[in-house]
Design a protein around this motif. Structure first.
Motif, short mmCIF file in Angstrom:
data_model
loop_
_atom_site.label_atom_id
_atom_site.label_comp_id
_atom_site.label_asym_id
_atom_site.label_seq_id
_atom_site.Cartn_x
_atom_site.Cartn_y
_atom_site.Cartn_z
N GLY A 67 -5.23 -4.92 17.67
CA GLY A 67 -4.51 -4.36 18.80
C GLY A 67 -4.84 -2.93 19.13
N GLY A 68 -5.61 -2.26 18.29
CA GLY A 68 -5.95 -0.87 18.54
C GLY A 68 -5.15 0.08 17.65
N PRO A 69 -5.41 1.36 17.79
CA PRO A 69 -4.86 2.36 16.87
C PRO A 69 -3.42 2.81 17.15
CG PRO A 69 -6.27 3.42 18.47
CD PRO A 69 -6.37 1.93 18.73
N MET A 70 -2.78 2.31 18.20
CA MET A 70 -1.47 2.87 18.56
C MET A 70 -0.34 2.51 17.60
SD MET A 70 -2.32 0.11 20.62
CE MET A 70 -3.04 0.81 22.04
N PHE A 71 -0.49 1.48 16.76
CA PHE A 71 0.53 1.13 15.78
C PHE A 71 -0.11 1.01 14.41
CE2 PHE A 71 2.16 -0.93 19.72
CZ PHE A 71 3.28 -0.13 19.89
N ALA A 72 0.59 1.50 13.40
CA ALA A 72 0.10 1.42 12.03
C ALA A 72 1.18 0.82 11.15
CB ALA A 72 -0.28 2.82 11.54
N PHE A 73 0.77 0.27 10.01
CA PHE A 73 1.74 -0.26 9.05
C PHE A 73 2.57 0.88 8.47
CE2 PHE A 73 -1.83 -3.40 8.52
CZ PHE A 73 -1.18 -4.46 9.12
N THR A 74 3.82 0.57 8.14
CA THR A 74 4.68 1.51 7.42
C THR A 74 5.31 0.78 6.24
OG1 THR A 74 6.80 1.05 8.51
CG2 THR A 74 5.30 2.59 9.63
N TYR A 92 -3.52 -8.66 -9.36
CA TYR A 92 -3.15 -8.38 -7.97
C TYR A 92 -3.12 -6.88 -7.69
CZ TYR A 92 -2.42 -13.29 -7.19
OH TYR A 92 -2.63 -14.63 -7.06
N TRP A 93 -2.64 -6.11 -8.65
CA TRP A 93 -2.59 -4.66 -8.47
C TRP A 93 -4.00 -4.11 -8.27
CZ3 TRP A 93 1.45 -1.31 -7.97
CH2 TRP A 93 1.14 0.05 -8.01
N GLU A 94 -4.89 -4.43 -9.19
CA GLU A 94 -6.24 -3.87 -9.13
C GLU A 94 -6.99 -4.30 -7.87
OE1 GLU A 94 -7.87 -5.03 -12.92
OE2 GLU A 94 -6.31 -3.88 -13.97
N ASN A 95 -6.82 -5.54 -7.46
CA ASN A 95 -7.52 -6.01 -6.27
C ASN A 95 -6.93 -5.47 -4.99
OD1 ASN A 95 -9.79 -8.09 -6.83
ND2 ASN A 95 -8.23 -8.49 -8.37
N LEU A 96 -5.62 -5.44 -4.87
CA LEU A 96 -5.01 -4.99 -3.62
C LEU A 96 -5.05 -3.47 -3.45
CD1 LEU A 96 -2.02 -7.48 -3.48
CD2 LEU A 96 -3.94 -7.36 -1.87
N VAL A 97 -5.00 -2.72 -4.54
CA VAL A 97 -5.01 -1.27 -4.41
C VAL A 97 -6.43 -0.71 -4.20
CG1 VAL A 97 -5.25 -0.49 -6.83
CG2 VAL A 97 -3.76 0.78 -5.24
N GLY A 100 -7.13 1.60 -1.50
CA GLY A 100 -5.83 2.00 -0.97
C GLY A 100 -5.21 3.07 -1.85
N GLU A 101 -3.89 2.99 -2.02
CA GLU A 101 -3.22 4.00 -2.84
C GLU A 101 -2.02 3.43 -3.58
OE1 GLU A 101 -0.36 6.62 -0.16
OE2 GLU A 101 -2.34 6.42 0.77
N GLU A 102 -1.83 3.94 -4.79
CA GLU A 102 -0.69 3.54 -5.60
C GLU A 102 0.56 4.25 -5.10
OE1 GLU A 102 -1.42 4.45 -9.70
OE2 GLU A 102 -3.09 3.04 -9.84
N SER A 103 1.70 3.61 -5.31
CA SER A 103 2.98 4.23 -5.06
C SER A 103 3.81 4.03 -6.33
CB SER A 103 3.65 3.62 -3.84
OG SER A 103 4.79 4.38 -3.49
N MET A 104 5.11 4.04 -6.21
CA MET A 104 6.00 3.92 -7.36
C MET A 104 6.61 2.52 -7.43
SD MET A 104 5.75 6.87 -8.75
CE MET A 104 7.04 6.77 -9.96
N CYS A 105 7.10 2.17 -8.62
CA CYS A 105 7.93 0.98 -8.84
C CYS A 105 7.25 -0.33 -8.43
CB CYS A 105 9.26 1.12 -8.09
SG CYS A 105 10.13 2.65 -8.42
N GLY A 106 5.96 -0.43 -8.66
CA GLY A 106 5.26 -1.66 -8.34
C GLY A 106 4.77 -1.75 -6.90
N TRP A 107 4.89 -0.67 -6.13
CA TRP A 107 4.45 -0.66 -4.73
C TRP A 107 3.06 -0.05 -4.63
CZ3 TRP A 107 7.72 -1.20 -0.11
CH2 TRP A 107 9.00 -1.68 -0.39
N LEU A 108 2.30 -0.54 -3.67
CA LEU A 108 0.99 0.02 -3.35
C LEU A 108 0.72 -0.20 -1.87
CD1 LEU A 108 -1.37 -2.40 -2.89
CD2 LEU A 108 -0.89 -2.72 -5.31
N LYS A 109 -0.23 0.55 -1.36
CA LYS A 109 -0.76 0.31 -0.02
C LYS A 109 -2.21 -0.11 -0.18
CE LYS A 109 1.85 3.38 2.96
NZ LYS A 109 1.73 4.51 3.90
N ASP A 110 -2.58 -1.20 0.50
CA ASP A 110 -3.98 -1.62 0.43
C ASP A 110 -4.82 -0.75 1.37
OD1 ASP A 110 -3.91 -2.72 3.07
OD2 ASP A 110 -3.39 -4.71 2.32
N LYS A 111 -6.11 -1.02 1.41
CA LYS A 111 -7.01 -0.19 2.20
C LYS A 111 -6.78 -0.28 3.71
CE LYS A 111 -10.88 -3.49 2.08
NZ LYS A 111 -12.30 -3.59 1.64
N PHE A 112 -5.95 -1.23 4.14
CA PHE A 112 -5.60 -1.34 5.55
C PHE A 112 -4.27 -0.66 5.86
CE2 PHE A 112 -8.12 -5.01 4.23
CZ PHE A 112 -9.25 -4.80 5.02
#
Length: 161
Positions: A67-74, A92-97, A100-112
């Protein structure tokens, strides 16, 4: 008369939907890319590039659009992966992160930029202990982790009195 409803998450990507579908379907078992719609000569996108598509991750259907750059995941929405053991958490952690970037408490953001929760079933068992002191000890241990490490949760749970 019964009504049959199908709810499919639809994810908005900038211009990397095809890469995302390939990335996700390689990580999860029982996954595949389904229909892919590409722009034709009449536009509005570059002819041959992906406009929209659908894919299946371990039996769950997703739809995506470029859809283009006007909306991003949060972090307001995330996908949760429930894991049977530490090996699954690690996989799953190693592949999805990756990328991307690690966060806390089992959360991460993937490269998208999509947020994921990688959660072992053992966490739910420990924090739901009928002894609130033990359950709270496991919860406190989890709050200090990035990737969840089951052995650390169990140690905190066992040492609580």
């Amino acid at each position: 008369m019964p009504i049959t409803t199908s709810i499919t998450p639809c994810l908005w990507f900038d211009d990397n939907l095809e890469e995302a579908m390939d990335f996700y379907t390689k990580i999860f078992p029982n996954s595949s890319i389904g229909n892919v719609q590409r722009y034709g000569e009449a536009g509005p996108g570059e002819p041959g590039t992906v406009m929209a598509g659908d894919w299946v991750l371990d039996g769950l259907t997703f739809r995506g659009i470029n859809g283009g750059p006007m909306f991003a995941f949060t972090e307001a929405i995330s996908l949760s992966v429930t894991c049977d053991d530490q090996d699954e958490v690690d996989y799953y952690w190693e592949n999805l992160v990756a990328g991307g970037e690690e966060s806390m408490c089992g959360w991460l953001k993937d490269k998208f930029g999509l947020s994921w929760q990688i959660v072992p079933t053992r966490l739910f068992e420990l924090i739901s202990d009928p002894d609130p002191v033990k359950g709270q000890a496991a919860m406190q241990a989890m709050l200090g982790q990035r990737k969840i490490v089951i052995a650390e949760l169990e140690a905190a749970h066992a040492s609580a009195s």
